[in-house]
Design an enzyme around this catalytic site. Structure first.
Site, PDB file in Angstrom:
ATOM      1  N   SER A 178       0.882  -1.209  -0.096  1.00  0.00           N
ATOM      2  CA  SER A 178       0.009   0.052  -0.125  1.00  0.00           C
ATOM      3  C   SER A 178       0.923   1.219  -0.016  1.00  0.00           C
ATOM      4  CB  SER A 178      -1.038   0.080   1.295  1.00  0.00           C
ATOM      5  OG  SER A 178      -1.700  -0.940   1.413  1.00  0.00           O
ATOM      6  N   HIS A 200      -2.677  -1.411  -1.857  1.00  0.00           N
ATOM      7  CA  HIS A 200      -2.417  -2.231  -3.085  1.00  0.00           C
ATOM      8  C   HIS A 200      -2.853  -3.720  -2.495  1.00  0.00           C
ATOM      9  CE1 HIS A 200       0.588   0.892  -4.032  1.00  0.00           C
ATOM     10  NE2 HIS A 200      -0.571   1.430  -4.435  1.00  0.00           N
ATOM     11  N   VAL A 247       0.610  -2.180   4.969  1.00  0.00           N
ATOM     12  CA  VAL A 247       1.084  -3.405   5.482  1.00  0.00           C
ATOM     13  C   VAL A 247       2.276  -3.177   6.116  1.00  0.00           C
ATOM     14  CG1 VAL A 247       1.567  -5.748   5.347  1.00  0.00           C
ATOM     15  CG2 VAL A 247      -0.609  -4.891   4.251  1.00  0.00           C
ATOM     16  N   ASN A 421       5.063   0.311   2.878  1.00  0.00           N
ATOM     17  CA  ASN A 421       5.440  -0.979   3.266  1.00  0.00           C
ATOM     18  C   ASN A 421       6.711  -0.866   3.491  1.00  0.00           C
ATOM     19  OD1 ASN A 421       3.514  -1.504   0.598  1.00  0.00           O
ATOM     20  ND2 ASN A 421       2.722  -1.931   2.638  1.00  0.00           N
ATOM     21  N   GLU A 631      -3.490  -1.052  -7.462  1.00  0.00           N
ATOM     22  CA  GLU A 631      -4.602   0.036  -6.976  1.00  0.00           C
ATOM     23  C   GLU A 631      -5.621  -0.665  -6.931  1.00  0.00           C
ATOM     24  OE1 GLU A 631      -3.158   2.827  -6.673  1.00  0.00           O
ATOM     25  OE2 GLU A 631      -1.369   2.528  -7.588  1.00  0.00           O
TER      26      GLU A 631
END
Length: 694
Positions: A178, A200, A247, A421, A631
């Site tokens: 993400s 993502h 994440v 991330n 996305e």
């Protein structure tokens, strides 16, 4: 339409729902759902339970087939419902006591929040009662849904998909990604805070699919998205504040490798017996009958024990199993009326993982490397993220770090926070937190991915950022890796007399260095980069200057061996012609946004190339490839008066078969445009597709 509801009378128990008869007067209206022209439910309730009820109803209407199956899996009864393919899923749920723990967690919640969970379940049940034909026959047997089911799904997702995924314990991999930005007023051209939410995750419908919704009630205003089946928004904003997640892979679970001996396992020089229990699961057979299978389950002092395909015996220990309040914490975060209140809520530390990025109208921003992290005496990420020796009590953790120990950045001098991330150390730049000040197992010191470096430059480089620029920067398709190597590659290729090298170099020289649909050269560069930096584009071994923690957002760079790099270009050219038919095939001719009957030119690329607008593409099939990951939900908010909000749900806001909202936003994704997010009742009323009163 009016739907009977008695969850506010009887604790929301689904089985107690009754339909209004034709003769009876309709019950008092407790709420209303307005579905807009993109299938986004705008829910208006008179109290908290009625908001949850409407959200549950909308969840079933937009994603019922996916969500109801997830609830069946969270019960550990998926094989009973759907056959042998679900046996391993059930074994994982049963061995880890997910559903039994969910019952206990549900009971530990305050009565008011139990009522909310019950209401969410009741809304799903009401949708099924009103529209049984709209759901796949195979999932109807899971009804009625209960508040415990809602809790079990959330518990399974958070603790046993994100923190302790089955694949990792059993010897596989689990990855996600993400982007997130929060910009303070001093770096915003308008003097208003800006916030980007940009997760993502996979495109195929699953427990990781996102659902956009707008929740409204007394003291409640939350617009955003969440994973399907969760009763709260994990990515949200309102007129005053918002937060998003990425994440972080925090090591909240440990896999211990056991040494077996004499029917038990070795621990501190002794052989201890396993704790055993026998249970069973039912498996639906092709003829519809049920076969009962017996499960012999073992556990050690560490936790439940599993035998992997490679023959190793592993025990799993998960942090946070004594913390039932993660769902409620997200809900309360969205209701916070000040940054101080928000921080108090965050200190509960009930959400077991994720970087969480916050911004508010008052000008505060925060990055938090959030998670329930075990304390260890020593060791790094590699040690605690792999198989840990389970034959000694010295590795058995018993405590977790408090909120105060976690890396965080609040209102930095730079004026922004970001995360993609990557480890927390470059949450802003110049750095204000450093890996050396934290235990080595908190997060790796580096290297920093090229996507993270691109994100840092997009935020750090401009002195001030307008909202339009903020939106444009989100769409950045520039390939950062080209800035590090392409000029040197072209210079080296210019020394070659090989016509294939010369032709390939000419294509790369003319390329605009983006992964936009009309880019000619992007596919060729991808093929070369796979050879230069490995199949996942992450190795820096072939760079002249490898990643340097002293220059974290400007390395690696250069070619270590120009001649070898040119040889890679020749080989990549051959592959490109074989795969795409030409060296300069436009990116969007091959990369397609295709769902159902929609098939449009794609854009966005692999994040490890340094692309911020991320799309991970499938292997080539019949000359085309489609998104497998990337996305999904995107929202960009300026906390002005009134707020500005734009966004997109890339794959649409419904997974139900036949829904027009499965692919109705692909055209905007292809054209790189966004929707205005309708956040007020007046705006919503102009775009209503359907209404449901309850």
């Amino acid at each position: 339409m009016y739907l009977a509801r008695n969850f506010w009378i009887a604790a929301g128990l689904a089985a107690g729902l009754l339909a209004s008869s034709a003769q009876a007067a309709p019950p008092p209206v407790k709420g209303e759902i307005l579905y807009d022209s993109y299938g986004v439910p705008h829910i208006y309730g008179k109290d908290e339970p009625s908001v949850f009820y409407g959200f549950g109803y909308a969840t079933a209407s937009n994603h019922g087939d996916v969500v109801v199956k997830l609830y069946g899996q969270a019960r550990g009864r998926a094989a009973e419902y759907w056959g042998p393919a679900e046996i391993e899923s059930d074994k994982w749920v049963i061995a880890n006591d997910i559903y039994e723990r969910a019952k206990a967690w549900y009971a530990q919640e305050p009565a008011s929040f139990r009522a909310n969970l019950d209401a969410f379940a009741a809304g799903m049940n009401a949708y099924f009662k009103a529209h049984p034909d709209k759901l796949d026959p195979s999932v109807r047997q899971v009804f009625p849904i209960s508040g415990v089911d809602v809790m079990a799904h959330a518990h399974r997702l958070m603790n046993y998909v994100y923190v302790a995924p089955q694949a990792r314990t059993m010897g596989g991999n689990a990855d996600a990604g993400s982007n997130a930005w929060a910009v303070m007023p001093k770096k915003s051209a308008s003097g208003n805070t800006l916030l980007l939410a940009n997760p993502h995750l996979p495109w195929a419908p699953s427990q990781l699919t996102y659902f956009e919704a707008d929740l409204n009630g007394p003291g409640i205003k939350m617009y955003g998205a969440t994973q399907v089946g969760l009763p709260v928004l994990r990515f949200m904003f309102n007129d005053r504040m918002g937060f998003t997640n990425t994440v972080n892979g925090i090591l909240g679970a440990t896999n211990y490798e056991l040494k077996l001996a004499d029917g038990g396992y070795v621990y501190d020089g002794k052989v201890l017996p396993f704790t055993t229990r026998t249970t069973s699961l039912k498996v639906r057979q092709p003829d519809g009958s049920l076969k009962t299978e017996t499960l012999e389950l073992r556990s050690s002092v560490h936790g439940p024990v599993f035998t992997r395909a490679d023959g190793k015996t592993v025990a799993l220990r998960v942090a946070g199993l004594d913390r039932p309040g993660g769902v409620r914490q997200y809900w309360d975060m969205g209701k916070a009326k000040s940054f101080a209140e928000y921080q108090t809520i965050m200190k509960r530390l009930q959400v077991p993982s994720f970087n969480i990025v916050y911004g508010d109208k008052e000008g505060h921003v925060q990055y938090l490397h959030n998670g329930i992290l075990p304390k260890h005496a020593d060791g790094n990420v590699a040690k605690w993220g792999g198989l840990v020796a389970g034959d000694t009590s010295s590795t058995l953790w018993t405590e977790v770090h408090p909120y105060e120990d976690l890396p965080k950045v609040i209102d930095p001098p730079s004026g922004y926070v970001q995360n993609t991330n990557d480890p927390p150390w470059v949450a802003t730049y110049p750095q204000v937190i450093h890996a050396k000040d934290y235990p080595a197992y908190v997060a790796n010191p580096g290297p920093l991915s090229l996507r993270a470096q691109q994100s840092s430059h997009l935020m750090a480089d401009p002195p001030k950022i307008t909202f339009d620029d903020f939106v444009a920067r989100k769409l950045t398709s520039h390939v950062l890796m080209t800035d590090r190597v392409l000029d040197e590659l072209l210079a080296a290729a210019a020394q070659s007399t090989d016509p294939e090298v010369t032709e390939a170099a000419a294509v790369l020289k003319a390329w605009d260095r983006t992964v936009n649909a009309d880019a000619k050269g992007a596919l060729l560069f991808e093929a070369w980069a796979r050879k230069f930096a490995g199949p996942n584009y992450i190795s820096d071994a072939n760079y002249r200057v490898r990643w340097d923690p002293e220059k974290p957002i400007d390395t690696p760079t250069g070619l270590k061996d120009p001649a070898a790099s040119v040889a890679m270009l020749k080989a990549a050219a051959g592959e490109a012609i074989a795969s795409y038919g030409a060296l300069d095939r436009p990116f969007g001719d091959v990369s397609r946004f295709a769902l159902g009957k929609v098939d449009l030119p794609g854009n966005g690329g692999f994040g490890n190339l340094g692309v911020f607008h991320v799309m991970t593409w499938s292997p080539l099939k019949d000359g085309k490839r489609t998104p497998v990951h990337g996305e999904t939900w995107m929202s960009m908010v300026e906390f002005s008066t009134p707020i500005k909000a734009q966004g997109l749900m890339s794959y649409g806001n419904s997974t139900q078969p036949g829904s027009p909202h499965r692919s109705d936003q692909l055209e905007q994704l292809s054209k790189e445009t966004f929707r205005t997010l309708w956040t007020t009742r007046a705006e919503v009323e102009k775009h209503v597709e359907s209404r449901v009163a309850y």
